[in-house]
Motif scaffolding. Structure first.
Motif, PDB file in Angstrom:
ATOM      1  N   PHE A 129       0.813  -1.214   0.000  1.00 35.15           N
ATOM      2  CA  PHE A 129       0.000   0.000   0.000  1.00 35.15           C
ATOM      3  C   PHE A 129       0.846   1.263   0.000  1.00 35.15           C
ATOM      4  O   PHE A 129       0.363   2.346  -0.255  1.00 35.15           O
ATOM      5  N   ALA A 130       2.121   1.109   0.331  1.00 31.71           N
ATOM      6  CA  ALA A 130       2.988   2.290   0.371  1.00 31.71           C
ATOM      7  C   ALA A 130       3.678   2.525  -0.977  1.00 31.71           C
ATOM      8  O   ALA A 130       4.589   3.325  -1.076  1.00 31.71           O
ATOM      9  N   HIS A 131       3.209   1.826  -2.018  1.00 35.01           N
ATOM     10  CA  HIS A 131       3.884   1.930  -3.313  1.00 35.01           C
ATOM     11  C   HIS A 131       3.900   3.368  -3.839  1.00 35.01           C
ATOM     12  O   HIS A 131       4.907   3.834  -4.370  1.00 35.01           O
ATOM     13  N   GLY A 132       2.792   4.048  -3.678  1.00 35.21           N
ATOM     14  CA  GLY A 132       2.722   5.446  -4.120  1.00 35.21           C
ATOM     15  C   GLY A 132       3.728   6.307  -3.378  1.00 35.21           C
ATOM     16  O   GLY A 132       4.305   7.251  -3.941  1.00 35.21           O
ATOM     17  N   GLU A 133       3.978   5.970  -2.127  1.00 40.35           N
ATOM     18  CA  GLU A 133       4.924   6.758  -1.343  1.00 40.35           C
ATOM     19  C   GLU A 133       6.366   6.431  -1.749  1.00 40.35           C
ATOM     20  O   GLU A 133       7.250   7.269  -1.642  1.00 40.35           O
ATOM     21  N   PHE A 134       6.586   5.208  -2.243  1.00 43.56           N
ATOM     22  CA  PHE A 134       7.897   4.891  -2.825  1.00 43.56           C
ATOM     23  C   PHE A 134       8.130   5.827  -4.020  1.00 43.56           C
ATOM     24  O   PHE A 134       9.212   6.365  -4.212  1.00 43.56           O
ATOM     25  N   LEU A 135       7.070   6.004  -4.810  1.00 46.30           N
ATOM     26  CA  LEU A 135       7.154   6.897  -5.969  1.00 46.30           C
ATOM     27  C   LEU A 135       7.469   8.319  -5.504  1.00 46.30           C
ATOM     28  O   LEU A 135       8.348   8.995  -6.045  1.00 46.30           O
ATOM     29  N   MET A 136       6.752   8.754  -4.456  1.00 49.60           N
ATOM     30  CA  MET A 136       6.948  10.095  -3.919  1.00 49.60           C
ATOM     31  C   MET A 136       8.398  10.273  -3.457  1.00 49.60           C
ATOM     32  O   MET A 136       9.047  11.273  -3.778  1.00 49.60           O
ATOM     33  N   LEU A 137       8.924   9.256  -2.744  1.00 52.41           N
ATOM     34  CA  LEU A 137      10.303   9.351  -2.255  1.00 52.41           C
ATOM     35  C   LEU A 137      11.287   9.491  -3.404  1.00 52.41           C
ATOM     36  O   LEU A 137      12.215  10.314  -3.362  1.00 52.41           O
ATOM     37  N   SER A 138      11.085   8.699  -4.452  1.00 53.16           N
ATOM     38  CA  SER A 138      12.046   8.770  -5.556  1.00 53.16           C
ATOM     39  C   SER A 138      11.934  10.105  -6.287  1.00 53.16           C
ATOM     40  O   SER A 138      12.928  10.630  -6.786  1.00 53.16           O
ATOM     41  N   MET A 139      10.715  10.680  -6.315  1.00 52.66           N
ATOM     42  CA  MET A 139      10.573  11.995  -6.934  1.00 52.66           C
ATOM     43  C   MET A 139      11.291  13.063  -6.106  1.00 52.66           C
ATOM     44  O   MET A 139      11.952  13.951  -6.651  1.00 52.66           O
ATOM     45  N   TYR A 140      11.153  12.945  -4.781  1.00 54.98           N
ATOM     46  CA  TYR A 140      11.877  13.879  -3.912  1.00 54.98           C
ATOM     47  C   TYR A 140      13.389  13.726  -4.104  1.00 54.98           C
ATOM     48  O   TYR A 140      14.134  14.703  -4.156  1.00 54.98           O
ATOM     49  N   ALA A 141      13.825  12.461  -4.207  1.00 60.28           N
ATOM     50  CA  ALA A 141      15.263  12.215  -4.381  1.00 60.28           C
ATOM     51  C   ALA A 141      15.757  12.880  -5.662  1.00 60.28           C
ATOM     52  O   ALA A 141      16.790  13.566  -5.677  1.00 60.28           O
ATOM     53  N   SER A 142      14.991  12.702  -6.753  1.00 63.90           N
ATOM     54  CA  SER A 142      15.388  13.324  -8.023  1.00 63.90           C
ATOM     55  C   SER A 142      15.397  14.840  -7.894  1.00 63.90           C
ATOM     56  O   SER A 142      16.313  15.506  -8.366  1.00 63.90           O
ATOM     57  N   TYR A 143      14.355  15.360  -7.231  1.00 63.62           N
ATOM     58  CA  TYR A 143      14.275  16.814  -7.096  1.00 63.62           C
ATOM     59  C   TYR A 143      15.440  17.352  -6.259  1.00 63.62           C
ATOM     60  O   TYR A 143      16.077  18.342  -6.624  1.00 63.62           O
ATOM     61  N   LEU A 144      15.710  16.669  -5.137  1.00 65.58           N
ATOM     62  CA  LEU A 144      16.769  17.165  -4.242  1.00 65.58           C
ATOM     63  C   LEU A 144      18.123  17.137  -4.924  1.00 65.58           C
ATOM     64  O   LEU A 144      18.931  18.059  -4.778  1.00 65.58           O
ATOM     65  N   ALA A 145      18.369  16.056  -5.697  1.00 65.80           N
ATOM     66  CA  ALA A 145      19.640  15.989  -6.427  1.00 65.80           C
ATOM     67  C   ALA A 145      19.727  17.137  -7.428  1.00 65.80           C
ATOM     68  O   ALA A 145      20.780  17.749  -7.621  1.00 65.80           O
ATOM     69  N   PHE A 146      18.592  17.446  -8.031  1.00 60.83           N
ATOM     70  CA  PHE A 146      18.555  18.541  -8.999  1.00 60.83           C
ATOM     71  C   PHE A 146      18.788  19.882  -8.303  1.00 60.83           C
ATOM     72  O   PHE A 146      19.575  20.716  -8.753  1.00 60.83           O
ATOM     73  N   ALA A 147      18.101  20.066  -7.170  1.00 65.87           N
ATOM     74  CA  ALA A 147      18.187  21.351  -6.477  1.00 65.87           C
ATOM     75  C   ALA A 147      19.549  21.556  -5.830  1.00 65.87           C
ATOM     76  O   ALA A 147      20.061  22.669  -5.765  1.00 65.87           O
ATOM     77  N   THR A 148      20.149  20.457  -5.345  1.00 61.61           N
ATOM     78  CA  THR A 148      21.415  20.580  -4.628  1.00 61.61           C
ATOM     79  C   THR A 148      22.612  20.643  -5.567  1.00 61.61           C
ATOM     80  O   THR A 148      23.471  21.505  -5.450  1.00 61.61           O
ATOM     81  N   TRP A 149      22.664  19.695  -6.496  1.00 62.51           N
ATOM     82  CA  TRP A 149      23.843  19.626  -7.380  1.00 62.51           C
ATOM     83  C   TRP A 149      23.534  20.012  -8.821  1.00 62.51           C
ATOM     84  O   TRP A 149      24.408  19.942  -9.684  1.00 62.51           O
ATOM     85  N   GLY A 150      22.301  20.335  -9.090  1.00 62.87           N
ATOM     86  CA  GLY A 150      21.931  20.628 -10.476  1.00 62.87           C
ATOM     87  C   GLY A 150      21.986  19.405 -11.370  1.00 62.87           C
ATOM     88  O   GLY A 150      22.098  19.519 -12.582  1.00 62.87           O
ATOM     89  N   ALA A 151      21.914  18.222 -10.745  1.00 58.07           N
ATOM     90  CA  ALA A 151      22.016  16.992 -11.531  1.00 58.07           C
ATOM     91  C   ALA A 151      20.682  16.684 -12.198  1.00 58.07           C
ATOM     92  O   ALA A 151      19.635  16.699 -11.551  1.00 58.07           O
ATOM     93  N   ASP A 152      20.718  16.429 -13.484  1.00 59.66           N
ATOM     94  CA  ASP A 152      19.486  16.159 -14.215  1.00 59.66           C
ATOM     95  C   ASP A 152      18.892  14.810 -13.781  1.00 59.66           C
ATOM     96  O   ASP A 152      19.626  13.851 -13.538  1.00 59.66           O
ATOM     97  N   PRO A 153      17.555  14.735 -13.684  1.00 59.50           N
ATOM     98  CA  PRO A 153      16.916  13.485 -13.264  1.00 59.50           C
ATOM     99  C   PRO A 153      17.340  12.273 -14.103  1.00 59.50           C
ATOM    100  O   PRO A 153      17.424  11.159 -13.575  1.00 59.50           O
ATOM    101  N   ILE A 154      17.633  12.508 -15.374  1.00 56.25           N
ATOM    102  CA  ILE A 154      17.998  11.362 -16.216  1.00 56.25           C
ATOM    103  C   ILE A 154      19.404  10.863 -15.838  1.00 56.25           C
ATOM    104  O   ILE A 154      19.717   9.691 -15.943  1.00 56.25           O
ATOM    105  N   VAL A 155      20.236  11.780 -15.358  1.00 53.66           N
ATOM    106  CA  VAL A 155      21.581  11.405 -14.910  1.00 53.66           C
ATOM    107  C   VAL A 155      21.515  10.668 -13.579  1.00 53.66           C
ATOM    108  O   VAL A 155      22.210   9.673 -13.354  1.00 53.66           O
ATOM    109  N   THR A 156      20.654  11.153 -12.702  1.00 57.72           N
ATOM    110  CA  THR A 156      20.576  10.533 -11.373  1.00 57.72           C
ATOM    111  C   THR A 156      19.685   9.306 -11.359  1.00 57.72           C
ATOM    112  O   THR A 156      19.596   8.619 -10.351  1.00 57.72           O
TER     113      THR A 156
END
Lengths: 288, 419
Positions: A39-66
């Protein structure tokens, strides 16, 4: 209406469908191997989106790279969830499994809101934020990537499950836990692997989604409901079923949204689901 | 129970006069404020109450340089310089709590007027209590149109209802069309399907007979929390509207703007109700693509360029609470000032007299920090002199572009294609 418009609608529908499919594949894998609905599958999705966003915001790393890193991170997260939570409730009743993953969903949502706040964050100008134009047709890059990603993920999973020794063990563990243990298969490890791969799949989906969808604590709920329908429609535990069902859903909702009403665009989807469940309870490609 | 008994009536009358004489001696007027100070919107509730605190402070103390009413004096002059005592109650966003708190403020705290309540749902229940008990109720920010359609005698609203806000969209377009070769004729409404979005769409449709120079070519209602808006955008592309009216929340505003760009949907203007298309999340997510969206707002700091008082009040607010004032606090501030004006004209802390003074309110625009043409209540208690503003994001910052006579920046119209 012009033919171009129809083709455009079909292409857009298929593109979105692959994104839905990518989310559903991870869900169906976990279910297929150990009969547990995450049931937490959607939240797994949310976590990975946050991870992509944070990598982008912190290091400017593109989601496709990360993307590979996010997938790897989610793999580890899946293992952790299995070892720390799911394994402990496997001996209990079905209810305790439901409540465990449901509780995890509530916890992850609340934790995200606590840490990141209720604000909306979005990756801006990522490599995949553009479109590909073919004549008068427009193909959004994130959807193209999802087509590649979901097809590859399905292909790799197929190869893994049906062509490798590990896959044989996975299937054995899912068919009969005790028999598999008797034959020397480490069932526990197979279950953990299923959680890891399932989470990694949704990690890939999250990375791709973060190119055009904003992330916020409740973002998972928006997509996961569709993923549940895709899993049920395609047949519980069927990987290619989830893929086909995801694409069907993507197509149906775009066509219904255009020709009927956008408020009711998911009605034909659920209607089809009901019909399939009534006529063929195991879903399109499910086993009994 | 005393009806028909003159002596009994006299006793009641005497007691109440005596009571008010005692409890509301000239040195204070007790006003109850109902706001959400805990729960989901606690932050916004606090910001709003702060504006009321500021208004009361300006009324009670001397601010010689400030251009708003009651700033020069201490207290309310017509009541022997009586001060306003603000009684703040937290309704937590719950209609039931709001009603109970209203009753407590009136019965136990002896409030002679109420102000509130942020949530329309809470304003609905708490104003019912005030109506029953004969205490005037003023709302500066609860927008649901139905609030002033209940035939209440004690309820007054300074802010425009959500219905009247839709009118500004048409007024804006009509002014834009005046003398322009490039006439706007066709409109599409895109809205989420909860109460807010539906009410907006209904209001737009309701104004069409009056503004018959415009034609509605698409009404697209979508499920709030949708994963994909491709079909919605394709319908818009097929309908080819000149202008799109939008009622969307943050996530979908971002999704729509991105999908518009992907499919190169470029109407001459996108006009939105609610803050989503101009929020910082929206601007951060879209960068330069966030430019040129028009947002119907209530208030802007840009108003200061034409109205000195706006700058003064905004600065006081910022200095005191460490945060920039925005539309909702500005409206709550105006409601409190309107109430104070009525109490002063009533010359008394008697709720009935305050109510009658409120009904006779007629405030001139130069006394206000709002872009309105004044404050005057119609039969239903609704201020019929409100006027909205349109803010356009230009170079990443919100700039006031309408009303044209007060604009701080020049409207960019039509919106440059490819945005």
């Amino acid at each position: 209406m012009s033919g171009d418009l129809l083709v455009q609608l079909l292409l857009s529908g298929i593109g979105m469908g692959f994104i839905f499919a990518l989310i559903a594949i991870g869900l169906t894998l976990i279910y297929g191997v150990m009969n547990v609905v995450n049931f937490a599958h959607g939240e797994f999705l949310m976590l990975s989106m946050y991870a992509s966003y944070l990598a982008f915001a912190t290091w400017g790393a593109d989601p496709i790279v990360t993307l590979p890193f996010v997938a790897a991170l989610m793999f580890v997260f899946g293992l952790l969830v299995y070892y720390l939570l799911v394994r402990r409730v496997m001996q209990g009743s079905m209810n305790s499994q439901i409540f465990a993953t449901f509780g995890l969903m509530v916890f992850l949502q609340a934790a995200a809101q606590f840490i990141m706040g209720a604000d909306y964050f979005a990756v801006r100008g990522g490599l995949l934020s553009g479109v590909l134009e073919v004549g008068s047709l427009i193909l959004p890059a994130p959807q193209l990537a999802a087509v590649v990603g979901a097809s590859t993920a399905t292909g790799v999973l197929y190869w893994l499950v049906f062509r490798t020794a590990t896959g044989r063990s996975l299937r054995a563990a899912s068919q009969d836990r005790q028999a598999a243990s008797t034959l020397g298969i480490n069932v526990d490890r197979m279950y953990a692997l299923a959680w890891g791969i399932g989470a990694a799949c949704v990690g890939i989906a999250g990375s791709l989604l973060s190119n055009f969808y904003p992330v916020f604590p409740r973002v998972g709920a928006i997509f996961v409901l569709i993923a549940y329908v895709a899993v049920a429609l395609g047949g519980f535990g069927s990987i290619h079923g989830a893929l086909v069902a995801g694409v069907i859903i993507g197509l149906l909702q775009v066509l219904a949204g255009f020709f009927i009403s956008s408020q009711l665009k998911f009605v034909p989807v659920y209607l089809l689901y009901l019909i399939v469940v009534l006529v063929r309870p195991r879903g399109l490609f499910g086993r009994l | 129970m005393f009806t028909g008994n003159p002596a009994g009536r006299f006793v009641v009358l005497f007691c109440s006069v005596f009571w008010f004489g005692l409890a509301h001696s000239a040195d204070e007027v007790r006003v109850g404020a109902l706001y959400p100070l805990s729960g989901q919107v606690a932050k916004s509730g606090e910001d709003t109450v702060n504006a009321i605190r500021l208004a009361v402070d300006i009324i009670n103390n001397k601010y010689p340089d400030l251009g708003v009413p009651f700033a020069a004096t201490e207290g309310l002059p017509a009541l022997g310089n009586a001060k306003i005592t603000l009684l703040i109650a937290d309704h937590q966003g719950s209609p039931e709590t709001g009603a109970a708190e209203a009753e407590r403020l009136i019965v136990q705290q002896k409030a002679v007027a109420l102000i509130g309540a942020f949530h329309s749902s809470v304003a609905a229940t708490s104003s019912q209590v005030a109506e029953r008990m004969g205490v005037p109720y003023i709302s500066g920010e609860s927008e649901a149109s139905t609030l002033t359609e209940r035939g209440f005698k004690w309820f007054f609203r300074t802010t425009p209802s959500s219905r009247t806000q839709a009118r500004d969209f048409f007024t804006f377009l009509r002014e834009l069309n005046k003398g322009s070769k490039d006439q706007v004729r066709t409109i599409a409404v895109v809205h989420e399907n909860t109460l807010w979005g539906q009410e907006f769409a209904k209001s737009v449709e309701g104004y069409l007979p009056e503004f018959s120079d415009f034609k509605l070519v698409a009404d697209i209602s979508y499920q709030q929390g949708t994963a994909d808006v491709t079909s919605e955008v394709q319908r818009l592309i097929a309908a080819k509207p000149d202008v799109v009216f939008h009622a969307s929340y943050d996530a979908e505003a971002i999704l729509f703007a991105r999908t518009y760009k992907q499919y190169k949907f470029s109407p001459r203007g996108v006009m939105a109700i609610g803050a989503a298309f101009g929020s910082s999340a929206f601007r951060q997510a879209l960068g330069p693509d966030a430019n040129f969206y028009l947002i119907r707002e209530h208030w802007s700091r840009d108003l200061a360029s034409k109205n000195r008082v706006v700058a003064q009040v905004a600065k006081l607010y910022r200095d005191r609470f460490g945060k920039d004032m925005d539309g909702t606090p500005a409206r709550a501030f105006s409601a409190m000032m309107t109430l104070a004006d009525a109490i002063n004209r009533a010359g008394s802390a008697d709720p009935k007299k305050i109510r009658d003074a409120l009904a006779a309110t007629n405030l001139a625009p130069d006394k206000l920090i709002m872009p309105w043409t004044g404050i005057r209540f119609d039969q239903t208690g609704q201020n019929d002199l409100t006027r909205g503003i349109f803010v356009q994001t230009l170079d990443g910052a919100p700039r006031m572009v309408w009303p044209f006579d007060q604009a701080a920046a020049k409207l960019v119209w039509p919106r440059p294609a490819g945005r």
